[in-house]
Design a protein around this motif. Structure first.
Motif, PDB file in Angstrom:
ATOM      1  N   MET A  36       0.837  -1.195   0.000  1.00  0.00           N
ATOM      2  CA  MET A  36       0.000   0.000   0.000  1.00  0.00           C
ATOM      3  C   MET A  36       0.875   1.249   0.000  1.00  0.00           C
ATOM      4  O   MET A  36       0.822   2.076  -0.916  1.00  0.00           O
ATOM      5  CB  MET A  36      -0.936  -0.005   1.204  1.00  0.00           C
ATOM      6  CG  MET A  36      -1.781   1.258   1.354  1.00  0.00           C
ATOM      7  SD  MET A  36      -2.966   1.549   0.017  1.00  0.00           S
ATOM      8  CE  MET A  36      -4.218   0.340   0.388  1.00  0.00           C
ATOM      9  N   ALA A  37       1.733   1.396   1.014  1.00  0.00           N
ATOM     10  CA  ALA A  37       2.497   2.644   1.177  1.00  0.00           C
ATOM     11  C   ALA A  37       3.455   2.885   0.012  1.00  0.00           C
ATOM     12  O   ALA A  37       3.485   3.981  -0.562  1.00  0.00           O
ATOM     13  CB  ALA A  37       3.245   2.629   2.497  1.00  0.00           C
ATOM     14  N   THR A  38       4.261   1.885  -0.345  1.00  0.00           N
ATOM     15  CA  THR A  38       5.226   2.110  -1.421  1.00  0.00           C
ATOM     16  C   THR A  38       4.516   2.316  -2.755  1.00  0.00           C
ATOM     17  O   THR A  38       5.004   3.055  -3.620  1.00  0.00           O
ATOM     18  CB  THR A  38       6.236   0.948  -1.536  1.00  0.00           C
ATOM     19  OG1 THR A  38       5.542  -0.280  -1.777  1.00  0.00           O
ATOM     20  CG2 THR A  38       7.064   0.827  -0.263  1.00  0.00           C
ATOM     21  N   TYR A  39       3.350   1.679  -2.944  1.00  0.00           N
ATOM     22  CA  TYR A  39       2.602   1.873  -4.184  1.00  0.00           C
ATOM     23  C   TYR A  39       2.013   3.282  -4.238  1.00  0.00           C
ATOM     24  O   TYR A  39       2.031   3.948  -5.289  1.00  0.00           O
ATOM     25  CB  TYR A  39       1.510   0.818  -4.314  1.00  0.00           C
ATOM     26  CG  TYR A  39       0.788   0.865  -5.637  1.00  0.00           C
ATOM     27  CD1 TYR A  39       1.475   0.670  -6.834  1.00  0.00           C
ATOM     28  CD2 TYR A  39      -0.579   1.108  -5.705  1.00  0.00           C
ATOM     29  CE1 TYR A  39       0.814   0.718  -8.068  1.00  0.00           C
ATOM     30  CE2 TYR A  39      -1.255   1.153  -6.923  1.00  0.00           C
ATOM     31  CZ  TYR A  39      -0.545   0.965  -8.095  1.00  0.00           C
ATOM     32  OH  TYR A  39      -1.203   1.016  -9.310  1.00  0.00           O
ATOM     33  N   LEU A  40       1.487   3.767  -3.105  1.00  0.00           N
ATOM     34  CA  LEU A  40       0.997   5.150  -3.061  1.00  0.00           C
ATOM     35  C   LEU A  40       2.115   6.131  -3.375  1.00  0.00           C
ATOM     36  O   LEU A  40       1.913   7.116  -4.092  1.00  0.00           O
ATOM     37  CB  LEU A  40       0.399   5.444  -1.683  1.00  0.00           C
ATOM     38  CG  LEU A  40      -0.959   4.807  -1.371  1.00  0.00           C
ATOM     39  CD1 LEU A  40      -1.309   4.988   0.093  1.00  0.00           C
ATOM     40  CD2 LEU A  40      -2.052   5.408  -2.266  1.00  0.00           C
TER      41      LEU A  40
END
Length: 620
Positions: free
Chosen positions: A22-26
């Motif tokens: 989630m975080a790295t993709y955002l």
């Protein structure tokens, strides 16, 4: 999947593809670092919904809520501690809108400790886990996924709190720094066994390691019967490419890895940091139409390093200061490393201090936050010349990686006596723009140095050899509440301190009070005495340096001195009187050399030795 079945029933017969990061993709989608990504569930629900949709369309049928750090402590950093329930409930709603009846929604709960030094208030953590889990469950999560726990003990605490709250599946995932072992030292086999006993439904690995190291870890571990196995590896190791942080592993590599994970009996397979919908699509295509395989545990489940026997080092040639002080008078002299590249004067003074009778030369670690020559280098030179070094280690200048590396280097050089101190903040030194690290407190660092003596690295990895560091702690008696200072000292002793060195003292009554206050601690105390160089020196120390107080009568004696030379002589005379008072109470004396004036502390060292010889002669 049609009408959604129970997750546990589904995993009995099917492989299940999880989502990715989630975080790295955002971040890859342009969301800047520094925001609270969990708050986006409230402020940008459309963005979070689209991430879930991208993973669902890629083939994920197990969607994690955007709540990894949605606990009270983490949210408090953004002033959002009052929105724990709102954020967690909103996160479940967003995932459910995408999942419908075709996918499972797991309420994600991350480690609160999150890689920091493992010291926390268990009751506070229990409250925070219960608060977050309750919100996720009431919002309708199909399962709770505990993820990215470096320490088994914290994970067990979370399970202990959450298991009684629900009959929904509870999956516990560890994040390993080293293959096959948790940060707090548990082999993966032992960790899985204890999690089974605590009542989880599934165990697994996520984050930190890529597919290859996850596979190696699982190949070595015994998974108890009845537990479902999950794996959410990172997309390899994080590196810098063209000035940007990137993960290396390709979707094609994840396609192959998914099949190898299936061979290990893994039934829930997804991705963690660095993975994208492309990685998930590749795994979903590879696993399409395949059934799960039974878990076959290895016959030899010893993780790497488990069978290593700790090498025994030969004993020291000379007794440590803690041994010396228990049997006779011991004098430690502090002599600061130079602020220049020329070390001739320093080495000459150190040799004269040794000749005067110093048992060890203690070297500060950039005292007063001023850059000086490395005390490791000078300590090694002193050691080669037959002079015993005792080096200071501050919490200020090195992160945990640097601290362990520094200590390992000291051990390799034969330097095994250290004093752990907090260190003055960099803003008071000659490079005020430098960063103060303070990854850990002096209590923590003492504890971690002694961990090396047990043959365990800071990360929990077993070492092939035990260190034998003798660790000192600092004690400041110049406080309004001496009892509070003693309680702080007692905590350092509990952490593993082997001896104590006090701040310099300038009146006999304080010497007596320190003796009375510390006589119960059970480890040697070295009473600090630093000769004053004159009236201006005394004024500065008394009025500007934290932790030092000078008696009015001492000030008056120095004020009457006519020049610098007379001031130094009077300073030595005052220090000699203090030494005489200290020798009545303490076996250990700690002399601090002012401004490289080694002749002053050499004279005091000779005074101590001559006085002890006279007393011994009278006794005979």
């Amino acid at each position: 999947m049609g009408e959604k079945r129970c997750l546990k029933e589904h995993l009995k017969e099917h492989l299940l593809v999880g989502d990715g990061a989630m975080a790295t993709y955002l971040y890859q989608q342009g969301v800047p670092v520094g925001l609270c990504y969990e708050e986006l569930c409230l402020t940008r629900p459309d963005l979070i919904r689209e991430v879930h949709r991208a993973y669902f369309e890629a083939g994920a049928r197990f969607l994690e809520t955007n709540t990894y750090g949605a606990n009270r402590e983490r949210l408090a950093r953004y002033g959002l501690e009052g929105k724990v329930t709102r954020i967690n409930r909103a996160a479940v709603t967003l995932a459910r809108e995408v999942a419908g009846t075709e996918a499972f929604v797991a309420g994600a709960i991350g480690s609160i400790l999150a890689g920091r030094v493992p010291r926390y208030d268990e009751d506070e953590y229990r409250d925070m886990y219960e608060e977050q889990a309750t919100a996720l469950l009431h919002a309708g999560a199909d399962a709770i996924l505990l993820e990215t726990f470096l320490d088994l003990e914290e994970l067990l605490l979370a399970v202990e709190v959450i298991r009684p709250l629900t009959e929904a599946p509870l999956i516990a995932q560890l994040a390993l720094i080293e293959v096959g072992r948790t940060r707090d030292g548990y082999p993966l086999t032992e960790a899985f066994r204890r999690l089974k006993e605590a009542g989880v439904d599934g165990v697994g690995l996520n984050c930190r390691l890529g597919p290859a190291e996850c596979l190696r870890s699982l190949e070595q571990a015994v998974v108890p019967e009845g537990l479902y196995l999950s794996a959410f590896p990172n997309a390899g190791r994080l590196g810098i490419t063209d000035g940007e942080y990137r993960y290396k592993s390709s979707p094609e590599y994840f396609r192959e890895s998914a099949l190898r994970l299936r061979e290990q009996g893994v039934r829930l397979i997804g991705g963690c940091c660095g993975t994208t919908p492309r990685h998930i699509r590749a795994m979903a295509e590879a696993l399409k139409g395949l059934s799960p395989l039974p878990r076959i545990n290895p016959e030899d489940a010893s993780p790497e390093g488990e069978s290593v026997s700790l090498a025994v080092q030969p004993p020291r040639k000379d007794p440590a200061i803690t041994e010396k002080v228990r049997t006779g008078r011991t004098v430690i002299v502090e002599y600061d490393p130079p602020r220049d590249l020329d070390i001739d004067r320093f080495l000459h003074g150190a040799a004269r201090l040794k000749e005067a009778g110093a048992d060890a030369i203690t070297l500060a670690d950039n005292s007063m936050a001023t850059a000086r020559m490395s005390n490791m280098a000078l300590g090694a030179i002193l050691k080669s010349r037959g002079i015993e070094p005792l080096v200071h280690i501050t919490c200020r200048d090195r992160n945990l990686i640097g601290q362990q590396s520094h200590l390992m280097g000291l051990w390799a050089l034969g330097i095994d006596q250290v004093l752990v101190v907090t260190g003055d903040p960099t803003r008071i030194g000659d490079l005020p723009g430098a960063s103060s690290v303070y990854d850990v407190s002096s209590f923590d660092l003492i504890r971690m140095v002694k961990q090396l003596n047990e043959g365990i690295s800071f990360s929990g990895k077993p070492l092939k050899q035990r260190a034998r560091f003798v660790v000192g702690a600092a004690f400041n008696p110049h406080v309004h509440n001496l009892e509070a200072a003693v309680r702080r000292l007692e905590k350092k002793v509990e952490a593993g301190a082997d001896f104590v060195m006090t701040q310099p003292v300038y009146d006999p009554e304080t010497i007596r009070r320190i003796h009375e206050a510390t006589r119960h601690v059970g480890i040697p105390v070295f009473l600090g005495i630093m000769p004053l160089t004159g009236f201006r020196n005394a004024l500065f120390l008394h009025n500007e340096v934290p932790g030092i107080k000078i008696a009015p009568e001492v000030m008056e004696r120095l004020r009457r001195c006519r020049d610098k030379e007379e001031g130094r002589r009077e300073g030595v005379a005052i220090a000699r009187e203090l030494v005489d008072a200290a020798l009545e109470y303490f076996q250990g004396i700690y002399l601090i050399t002012p401004f490289f004036h080694w002749r002053m502390t050499a004279e005091l060292t000779r005074h101590i030795r001559e006085r002890d010889r006279r007393h011994a002669a009278v006794g005979e």
